[in-house]
Motif scaffolding. Structure first.
Motif, PDB file in Angstrom:
ATOM      1  N   THR A 442       0.821  -1.211   0.000  1.00 44.96           N
ATOM      2  CA  THR A 442       0.000   0.000   0.000  1.00 44.96           C
ATOM      3  C   THR A 442       0.856   1.263   0.000  1.00 44.96           C
ATOM      4  O   THR A 442       1.991   1.254   0.483  1.00 44.96           O
ATOM      5  CB  THR A 442      -0.957  -0.007   1.215  1.00 44.96           C
ATOM      6  N   ARG A 443       0.308   2.309  -0.581  1.00 41.59           N
ATOM      7  CA  ARG A 443       0.933   3.620  -0.563  1.00 41.59           C
ATOM      8  C   ARG A 443      -0.172   4.658  -0.351  1.00 41.59           C
ATOM      9  O   ARG A 443      -1.361   4.331  -0.376  1.00 41.59           O
ATOM     10  CB  ARG A 443       1.644   3.918  -1.896  1.00 41.59           C
ATOM     11  N   GLU A 444       0.243   5.920  -0.216  1.00 37.64           N
ATOM     12  CA  GLU A 444      -0.730   6.998  -0.039  1.00 37.64           C
ATOM     13  C   GLU A 444      -0.359   8.108  -1.014  1.00 37.64           C
ATOM     14  O   GLU A 444       0.822   8.460  -1.109  1.00 37.64           O
ATOM     15  CB  GLU A 444      -0.589   7.487   1.408  1.00 37.64           C
ATOM     16  N   ARG A 519      12.346   2.414  -4.710  1.00 33.67           N
ATOM     17  CA  ARG A 519      12.232   1.581  -3.504  1.00 33.67           C
ATOM     18  C   ARG A 519      12.271   0.101  -3.842  1.00 33.67           C
ATOM     19  O   ARG A 519      11.815  -0.733  -3.062  1.00 33.67           O
ATOM     20  CB  ARG A 519      10.925   1.892  -2.760  1.00 33.67           C
ATOM     21  N   ILE A 520      12.859  -0.237  -4.977  1.00 40.14           N
ATOM     22  CA  ILE A 520      12.949  -1.651  -5.342  1.00 40.14           C
ATOM     23  C   ILE A 520      13.719  -2.397  -4.243  1.00 40.14           C
ATOM     24  O   ILE A 520      14.573  -1.816  -3.568  1.00 40.14           O
ATOM     25  CB  ILE A 520      13.634  -1.816  -6.722  1.00 40.14           C
ATOM     26  N   CYS A 521      13.389  -3.666  -4.069  1.00 32.24           N
ATOM     27  CA  CYS A 521      14.010  -4.471  -3.011  1.00 32.24           C
ATOM     28  C   CYS A 521      15.540  -4.354  -3.065  1.00 32.24           C
ATOM     29  O   CYS A 521      16.155  -4.590  -4.098  1.00 32.24           O
ATOM     30  CB  CYS A 521      13.601  -5.931  -3.187  1.00 32.24           C
ATOM     31  N   LEU A 522      16.110  -4.023  -1.925  1.00 31.75           N
ATOM     32  CA  LEU A 522      17.553  -3.858  -1.852  1.00 31.75           C
ATOM     33  C   LEU A 522      18.271  -5.210  -1.897  1.00 31.75           C
ATOM     34  O   LEU A 522      19.433  -5.303  -2.250  1.00 31.75           O
ATOM     35  CB  LEU A 522      17.864  -3.157  -0.517  1.00 31.75           C
TER      36      LEU A 522
HETATM   37  C1  HEM Z   1      12.456 -13.701  -2.341  1.00 28.75           C
HETATM   38  C2  HEM Z   1      12.964 -12.793  -1.583  1.00 28.75           C
HETATM   39  C3  HEM Z   1      12.490 -11.367  -1.484  1.00 28.75           C
HETATM   40  C4  HEM Z   1      11.367 -10.783  -1.972  1.00 28.75           C
HETATM   41  C5  HEM Z   1      10.245 -11.425  -2.778  1.00 28.75           C
HETATM   42  C6  HEM Z   1      11.417  -9.383  -1.595  1.00 28.75           C
HETATM   43  C7  HEM Z   1      10.453  -8.449  -1.932  1.00 28.75           C
HETATM   44  C8  HEM Z   1      10.498  -7.127  -1.542  1.00 28.75           C
HETATM   45  C9  HEM Z   1       9.455  -6.167  -1.825  1.00 28.75           C
HETATM   46  C10 HEM Z   1       8.168  -6.452  -2.573  1.00 28.75           C
HETATM   47  C11 HEM Z   1       9.843  -4.990  -1.280  1.00 28.75           C
HETATM   48  C12 HEM Z   1       9.073  -3.670  -1.305  1.00 28.75           C
HETATM   49  C13 HEM Z   1       8.330  -3.459  -0.009  1.00 28.75           C
HETATM   50  C14 HEM Z   1       7.666  -2.108   0.043  1.00 28.75           C
HETATM   51  O1  HEM Z   1       8.040  -1.193  -0.649  1.00 28.75           O
HETATM   52  O2  HEM Z   1       6.751  -1.953   0.810  1.00 28.75           O
HETATM   53  C15 HEM Z   1      11.130  -5.190  -0.667  1.00 28.75           C
HETATM   54  C16 HEM Z   1      11.835  -4.209  -0.020  1.00 28.75           C
HETATM   55  C17 HEM Z   1      13.022  -4.426   0.597  1.00 28.75           C
HETATM   56  N1  HEM Z   1      13.747  -5.605   0.626  1.00 28.75           N
HETATM   57 FE1  HEM Z   1      13.219  -7.340  -0.227  1.00 28.75          FE
HETATM   58  N2  HEM Z   1      12.560  -9.155  -0.879  1.00 28.75           N
HETATM   59  C18 HEM Z   1      13.246 -10.334  -0.789  1.00 28.75           C
HETATM   60  C19 HEM Z   1      14.445 -10.540  -0.143  1.00 28.75           C
HETATM   61  C20 HEM Z   1      15.184  -9.573   0.458  1.00 28.75           C
HETATM   62  C21 HEM Z   1      16.463  -9.790   1.088  1.00 28.75           C
HETATM   63  C22 HEM Z   1      17.195 -11.119   1.143  1.00 28.75           C
HETATM   64  C23 HEM Z   1      16.844  -8.594   1.637  1.00 28.75           C
HETATM   65  C24 HEM Z   1      18.082  -8.239   2.417  1.00 28.75           C
HETATM   66  C25 HEM Z   1      18.919  -9.056   2.934  1.00 28.75           C
HETATM   67  C26 HEM Z   1      15.810  -7.610   1.323  1.00 28.75           C
HETATM   68  C27 HEM Z   1      15.842  -6.298   1.674  1.00 28.75           C
HETATM   69  C28 HEM Z   1      14.869  -5.386   1.365  1.00 28.75           C
HETATM   70  C29 HEM Z   1      14.883  -4.004   1.833  1.00 28.75           C
HETATM   71  C30 HEM Z   1      15.950  -3.352   2.683  1.00 28.75           C
HETATM   72  C31 HEM Z   1      13.718  -3.396   1.345  1.00 28.75           C
HETATM   73  C32 HEM Z   1      13.267  -1.966   1.568  1.00 28.75           C
HETATM   74  C33 HEM Z   1      13.656  -1.095   0.392  1.00 28.75           C
HETATM   75  C34 HEM Z   1      13.175   0.324   0.527  1.00 28.75           C
HETATM   76  O3  HEM Z   1      12.098   0.576   1.049  1.00 28.75           O
HETATM   77  O4  HEM Z   1      13.914   1.198   0.058  1.00 28.75           O
HETATM   78  N3  HEM Z   1      14.831  -8.252   0.605  1.00 28.75           N
HETATM   79  N4  HEM Z   1      11.515  -6.503  -0.839  1.00 28.75           N
END
Ligand code: HEM
Length: 599
Positions: A442-444, A519-522
């Motif tokens: 969700t976003r606003e 904001r793609i997953c880091l």
């Molecule tokens: C299958 C594995 C993963 C999936 C499907 C996934 C998916 C996502 C998604 C959909 C978001 C966006 C959330 C949002 O904006 O509300 C996100 C953000 C994030 N993810 Fe992942 N993620 C995975 C694994 C990881 C791993 C392994 C890490 C770090 C070790 C990670 C770190 C982050 C961080 C730090 C964010 C926040 C980015 C931001 O808001 O700038 N993710 N992830």
């Protein structure tokens, strides 16, 4: 000290808001009476005091609806189609969705609404706009091309704050930029390809599976993966492994034999941490489902308080030690504050962060956010990959052949092997398409805007300022108009054959398991590496996987009536549920056959 619980705070604020208009009315009536000798009868005063808030609210609703209609017309747009409930404020719809959420298949009820209203509609709960979408053009605007107009928002922030603090996951604007830029350099290619670390924990996990299979009992693969990712993440991020893999794995409810529990103090601590970590996340995800009235469920106390005490008791000494180490190093001038790109070898996330901030709160928020973001997501995706491999033996066979061909039966895979394995990547992507682990988000909207109409013959959709815009990649990933008539089938080849060109290459925004834009997953690349590595290790060691559905507790099995439903729901052999992320209810109980690796 008086502790104000979230519920009491909420009620107190509500009373102030609801109390101000009647109070002003009474003051005005008194001064009128005193100035003009015009006494107002008490019954009139009491009645108007009681009615003033509902009347003002009704007037506000009517005038804002009218203003929105006018603004939409002025912008050449239309209001989003609304769902029509039968109860006041669409509360029946809220109740129905909560029930479906708890007892149904993900997105139950929504597909039907899509059929009627199109892929974007206003759920308007308690007269508050909630414009839901599963349309790639809208999601692209929200996440990428109009990124600056969308935030997670203050309500989201408040709901998550007691666990996530102001870390990267739970902040907007400058605070988000600060956290993201602090952490991003840590995820370099070298660091996220630290296969030695994965290998150690993978070995332990595989040894557990073998031991369990030799005892003739199934294993909960989901539980095993949660432990594997917790141990890998804690070591990768803090340099201290939680050792949850050593803490005794669960047995099925129908186990023929359960050995007596004998836990070392370290294993007991690991168990306690893992449970508290899970509980704190469950509380904040249930807050999200209650909506803005969630504090009423926490009248007697903040439900995250106790689990977070345990989580913090684990984290705080690690953070403190890192701060002390940094201070000592700074004194001896061994270290300077390093520029972003200078992450050194062998450094953990904490070591890296203490060079940029010595604020323990910032450090704790950031590390905990990364741990939450990275742990359940990879564990659950690995679980659903194994679920599909058990359900589709032909896919299992072909993937195993690719692994044996490229890596061999025992060798440790490296980054280049993984990069080369097209079918493995297709299996992971197809799993993430059908079970994107963050299915709803969700976003606003900050400012008013318009979205292109999904139906090109109609006007664009008007989005008022401040509107909540939930979106679902789960629904988008299963749309037949975007993915073809077989969209609900599990078929990794769609990422390799002509369908790739026909659908995904035409519009990359139809596949967003990791989000998109700034904001793609880091951790996307880290996750692909970790999951690929683990799948390779499993398929080297095991020559078949089967589901043991009897081992799943009866209340967690897919209900029998699902067999008559449309689409994937009718063939599902696990019950996918959602808290912060998606998971298999009751676990994924499997049996695996050891491969003969001697040849
Ligand atoms: C299958 C594995 C993963 C999936 C499907 C996934 C998916 C996502 C998604 C959909 C978001 C966006 C959330 C949002 O904006 O509300 C996100 C953000 C994030 N993810 Fe992942 N993620 C995975 C694994 C990881 C791993 C392994 C890490 C770090 C070790 C990670 C770190 C982050 C961080 C730090 C964010 C926040 C980015 C931001 O808001 O700038 N993710 N992830």
């Amino acid at each position: 000290m008086v502790v104000v619980t979230p519920g009491i705070d909420f009620i107190a604020r509500g009373l102030v808001i609801v109390g101000i208009p009647p109070a002003l009315l009474v003051i005005a009536a008194r001064s009128l009476a005193a100035s003009y000798n015009f006494p107002i009868p008490t019954w009139v005063l009491v009645t108007t005091s009681l009615l003033i808030v509902p009347l003002l609210s009704a007037a506000h609703i009517v005038t804002t609806s009218f203003a929105k209609r006018r603004r939409a017309a002025a912008l050449g747009a239309r209001l989003a189609p609304e769902i029509e409930g039968t109860a006041i404020g669409n509360l029946d719809m809220l109740k129905k969705m909560r029930t479906l959420w708890e007892t149904g298949y993900p997105a139950d009820g929504m597909m039907e609404t899509f059929g009627e209203k199109g892929p974007a509609f206003n759920m308007r709960i308690m007269w508050s706009d909630l414009i839901f979408t599963a349309h790639p053009d809208h999601i692209k605007l929200i996440l990428a091309t109009d990124f600056n107009n969308y935030v997670k928002g203050s309500r989201f922030h408040k709901t998550m704050f007691s666990v996530l603090g102001s870390g990267v996951f739970n902040s907007d604007g400058d605070m988000w930029k600060f956290h993201r830029s602090m952490t991003r350099p840590f995820f370099t290619r070298d660091r996220i390809s630290d296969f030695e670390l994965f290998d150690r924990h993978a070995d332990t996990a595989i040894a557990h599976i073998k031991e369990r299979m030799r005892s003739g009992q199934p294993i909960d693969f989901q539980d095993l993966m949660s432990r594997f990712t917790l141990d890998s993440a804690s070591e990768f991020l803090f340099g201290t492994c939680v050792h949850s893999l050593t803490a005794g794995l669960p047995y099925p409810h129908n186990a023929s034999y359960v050995p007596p529990e004998s836990k070392t103090p370290q294993a007991a601590r690991a168990d306690q941490f893992a449970r508290a970590f899970l509980e704190s996340q469950e509380v904040i995800s249930s807050r999200e489902r209650y909506g803005w009235i969630w504090p009423l469920a926490e009248i007697w106390g903040d439900k995250t308080k106790e689990p977070m005490k345990i989580v913090n008791a684990y984290l705080d000494p690690i953070i403190q030690e890192a701060i002390e180490k940094q201070k000592a190093a700074a004194k001896t001038e061994q270290f300077e504050k390093k520029a972003e790109s200078n992450v050194t070898d062998g450094e953990t996330l904490i070591d890296h962060l203490v060079r940029l901030s010595s604020d323990p709160v910032v450090l704790r928020d950031e590390t905990l956010n990364i741990m939450i973001a990275g742990r359940d997501t990879t564990a659950a995706t690995l679980t659903f990959i194994v679920y599909f491999l058990a359900m589709y033996p032909a896919v299992f066979k072909r993937l195993r052949e690719e692994i044996l061909d490229k890596v061999g039966p025992t060798e440790r895979p490296g980054y280049d092997d993984i990069k080369d394995m097209k079918y493995l990547r297709a299996v992971i992507n197809e799993t993430l398409r059908l079970f994107p682990i963050v299915p709803f988000n969700t976003r606003e909207a900050i400012n008013e805007t318009t979205w292109p109409s999904p139906d090109p013959t109609k006007k664009p959709i008007y989005i008022p300022a401040g509107t909540k815009v939930p979106y679902s990649v789960f629904l988008m990933h299963r749309r037949k108009d975007l993915w073809g008539p077989d969209a609900e089938e599990f078929d990794p080849d769609r990422f390799l054959d002509e369908r790739l060109k026909k659908y995904l290459m035409k519009n990359a925004f139809i596949f967003l398991p990791f989000n998109a834009g700034p904001r793609i997953c880091l951790g996307q690349q880290f996750a692909y590496n970790e999951m690929s590595f683990m799948v390779i290790r499993f398929l080297q060691q095991f020559s078949s996987i089967s589901l043991d559905e009897d081992a799943v507790p009866p209340e967690s099995r897919p209900p029998a009536e699902w067999a008559q439903a449309a689409g994937r729901k009718s063939i599902e052999r696990v019950w996918p549920k959602i808290h912060l992320t998606m998971y298999a209810s009751g676990g994924l109980w499997v049996r695996m056959k050891e491969a003969d690796t001697s040849a």
